[in-house]
Design a protein around this motif. Sequence first.
Motif, mmCIF file in Angstrom:
data_model
loop_
_atom_site.group_PDB
_atom_site.id
_atom_site.type_symbol
_atom_site.label_atom_id
_atom_site.label_comp_id
_atom_site.label_asym_id
_atom_site.label_seq_id
_atom_site.Cartn_x
_atom_site.Cartn_y
_atom_site.Cartn_z
ATOM 1 N N ALA A 124 0.821 -1.221 0.000
ATOM 2 C CA ALA A 124 0.000 0.000 0.000
ATOM 3 C C ALA A 124 0.851 1.266 0.000
ATOM 4 C CB ALA A 124 -0.915 0.009 1.225
ATOM 5 N N ALA A 125 2.179 1.083 -0.036
ATOM 6 C CA ALA A 125 3.054 2.251 0.057
ATOM 7 C C ALA A 125 2.804 3.240 -1.079
ATOM 8 C CB ALA A 125 4.517 1.810 0.070
ATOM 9 N N GLY A 126 2.552 2.729 -2.258
ATOM 10 C CA GLY A 126 2.310 3.620 -3.390
ATOM 11 C C GLY A 126 1.104 4.511 -3.180
ATOM 12 N N PHE A 127 0.075 3.959 -2.541
ATOM 13 C CA PHE A 127 -1.123 4.766 -2.271
ATOM 14 C C PHE A 127 -0.800 5.917 -1.326
ATOM 15 C CE2 PHE A 127 -4.502 5.638 0.813
ATOM 16 C CZ PHE A 127 -5.485 6.153 -0.018
ATOM 17 N N TYR A 128 -0.135 5.626 -0.216
ATOM 18 C CA TYR A 128 0.152 6.681 0.759
ATOM 19 C C TYR A 128 1.095 7.730 0.187
ATOM 20 C CZ TYR A 128 -2.287 3.873 4.187
ATOM 21 O OH TYR A 128 -3.261 3.182 4.855
ATOM 22 N N ARG A 129 2.058 7.261 -0.611
ATOM 23 C CA ARG A 129 2.971 8.211 -1.252
ATOM 24 C C ARG A 129 2.193 9.130 -2.182
ATOM 25 N NH1 ARG A 129 6.155 4.612 -3.112
ATOM 26 N NH2 ARG A 129 7.363 4.482 -1.187
ATOM 27 N N ALA A 130 1.263 8.570 -2.955
ATOM 28 C CA ALA A 130 0.470 9.373 -3.878
ATOM 29 C C ALA A 130 -0.438 10.349 -3.141
ATOM 30 C CB ALA A 130 -0.369 8.468 -4.776
ATOM 31 N N MET A 131 -0.812 10.032 -1.909
ATOM 32 C CA MET A 131 -1.675 10.916 -1.125
ATOM 33 C C MET A 131 -0.888 12.008 -0.416
ATOM 34 S SD MET A 131 -4.629 9.937 -1.847
ATOM 35 C CE MET A 131 -5.520 10.984 -0.722
ATOM 36 N N GLY A 132 0.443 11.987 -0.540
ATOM 37 C CA GLY A 132 1.252 13.052 0.036
ATOM 38 C C GLY A 132 1.966 12.699 1.313
ATOM 39 N N LEU A 145 1.155 23.494 -12.877
ATOM 40 C CA LEU A 145 1.479 23.582 -11.461
ATOM 41 C C LEU A 145 2.015 22.228 -11.013
ATOM 42 C CD1 LEU A 145 -1.753 25.417 -10.468
ATOM 43 C CD2 LEU A 145 0.460 26.220 -9.658
ATOM 44 N N VAL A 146 3.132 22.236 -10.320
ATOM 45 C CA VAL A 146 3.638 21.012 -9.705
ATOM 46 C C VAL A 146 3.822 21.290 -8.221
ATOM 47 C CG1 VAL A 146 4.719 20.004 -11.735
ATOM 48 C CG2 VAL A 146 6.008 21.628 -10.362
ATOM 49 N N ALA A 147 3.617 20.264 -7.407
ATOM 50 C CA ALA A 147 3.702 20.428 -5.964
ATOM 51 C C ALA A 147 4.346 19.201 -5.355
ATOM 52 C CB ALA A 147 2.319 20.647 -5.359
ATOM 53 N N ALA A 148 5.051 19.396 -4.251
ATOM 54 C CA ALA A 148 5.700 18.293 -3.534
ATOM 55 C C ALA A 148 6.038 18.776 -2.138
ATOM 56 C CB ALA A 148 6.955 17.825 -4.268
ATOM 57 N N THR A 149 6.419 17.842 -1.280
ATOM 58 C CA THR A 149 6.769 18.194 0.093
ATOM 59 C C THR A 149 8.275 18.340 0.276
ATOM 60 O OG1 THR A 149 6.623 15.843 0.641
ATOM 61 C CG2 THR A 149 4.721 17.213 1.177
#
Length: 560
Positions: A29-37, A481-485
């Motif tokens: 499920a890591a891909g899901f959480y990563r995609a959620m930010g 627009l691109v966004a990241a943490t």
Amino acid sequence: MGRRLYRDVLRRAAGLGFRRLLIDADPHAAGFYRAMGAVDSSSESESGSGPGSEPEPGAAADGRLVRFEVAPVPLAGWARAWTGGGAAVHVGNVAEYNAQFADASLDREQRAAHHYACLAAFYSPRPAALVLPRPVPPGWISLLGRQLDWPAGVEVYDGLAERDPGLSQAVRARPALAARLTGTGAPLVPWGLTAPFARLARRPWRPDELRYESKSAAHGLFGRILAEGGHPAITLPAQWRADTRWAAVRLLASRTRAGESTVLKSEHGVGGSGTTVLTPERVRAAGGARAAVRALPRGPLLVEEYVRGPADPAEPRDLTYDGFVDAGGRVHEVGGAVMDVADGGYRGATVGPGVVPGWAEEPLLAFGRAVGTELSAAGYRGWFDVDFVADGAGRLAPTETNLRLTGPSVAFVVAARLDELRGAGHFVRIADRVELGARLPEAAFGELCERLSRRCAAMGAVFLPAIPTGAFEPAPWMGALVAATGRELLDAAERVVRAEALAVGAMFAQADGAQPAGSVARAPSRADAEPDPDACAGTDAATDAGSRSSSKTLSGGRET
């Protein structure tokens, strides 16, 4: 469904005052959480896989969980104050705003302004309706709505003023539409204030509110603020008004002989239009001061001292402060951003924690607040910014004010929304022009945007097509627009977007450079098509409890 549940958890956690959420995730499920930010905080030894890598088959059975962290926060206070915390009607009157100044430096056909009206999608965190001059691709709003968790049923009224700057007047010419937009109780948010918009929104029109949009008036305001003291890290470049071309030539020639670079400005201009930097080398290459001035837009010119920037090219050179004055006259601080400016032309901006250098942050915020106080006292109500250049000696030089929304303001709004949805700490970059290798069929452009959205999500970043209509111009481009943490992840996401945009375009480009078969010059008007609820520009693709949200589109002056 997982996306909705996850966002509900973050909203509830933020509302309860929690500021840190830990997630021990099944590696599959890591891909899901990563995609959620969520940010992967597991070490390689703990998780069995490095950040961004795919889990090995059977990893979950071994019990090796991947730890993620997220910082739940409510919507920023300034963003709640901007539209009262509710949904708003966004009016993309960019061309209308520009046209009221009748400046020779502005695009007379307003083609670029109509493209930039697409930024209306991001005027506030939660749009109730978008009012746009040109038709937009059908799937655009659906993609944005999924990424930004907009309420189902954002209404889109597009194609209202394709060849005319008067968007507000075009709405008023349709009484049923005007009544619908003004009768919901939602605030109307424009790109900038105009007399036609004031009539549409039923608010007083005071043209003197906009006097500091003038570059010379803003320069005078800066001088008065600095004369009162209290801003030692702010320096004001000298400025002279040249009412005739001959006066401009004499001033430029004198400065060139002294070895000084010069900035020539029109009284008004947007995105750097009407602003030219002339070094002595450029003046000589042009054939002298007279030849250099002859190539500039007509009208009075402002001749300004050039501020040399930092010696280190990695140091930010162009900065901006954003804020707004609410209806009661209170000034709200939004923050500072770093702009991407080349040869006087604006190309984009980045907002986020720490993007403004530490030495510049307090002087920038303090001077921006002082300007906002003066604007409020002068009767202005709305969004504003103050642009600066860094001089390389630890000082900032204010260059102009903008009494309207801008690209950086859009980035601030998106950052506030993403922080609310995905956790605090987002960096957001708006890129005005992402070049496409060729004009794409509308369907191919939609597929490109969906693919970029998925690729960025897999990295933990966000991609939003900010200006889609430029993709159908003869020299195709899009705003993005691109966004990241994280800063490195933000840069990586932008590289992916630019590379993929060119690569897809190359698939359609022909060896002789001819228009690929099936391409369109612009997003076609749907005024003559039969209404199709699944193809409406305003239809949200998501379904809720088995029913599709209702929405409307207005194209070419007909409601469907």
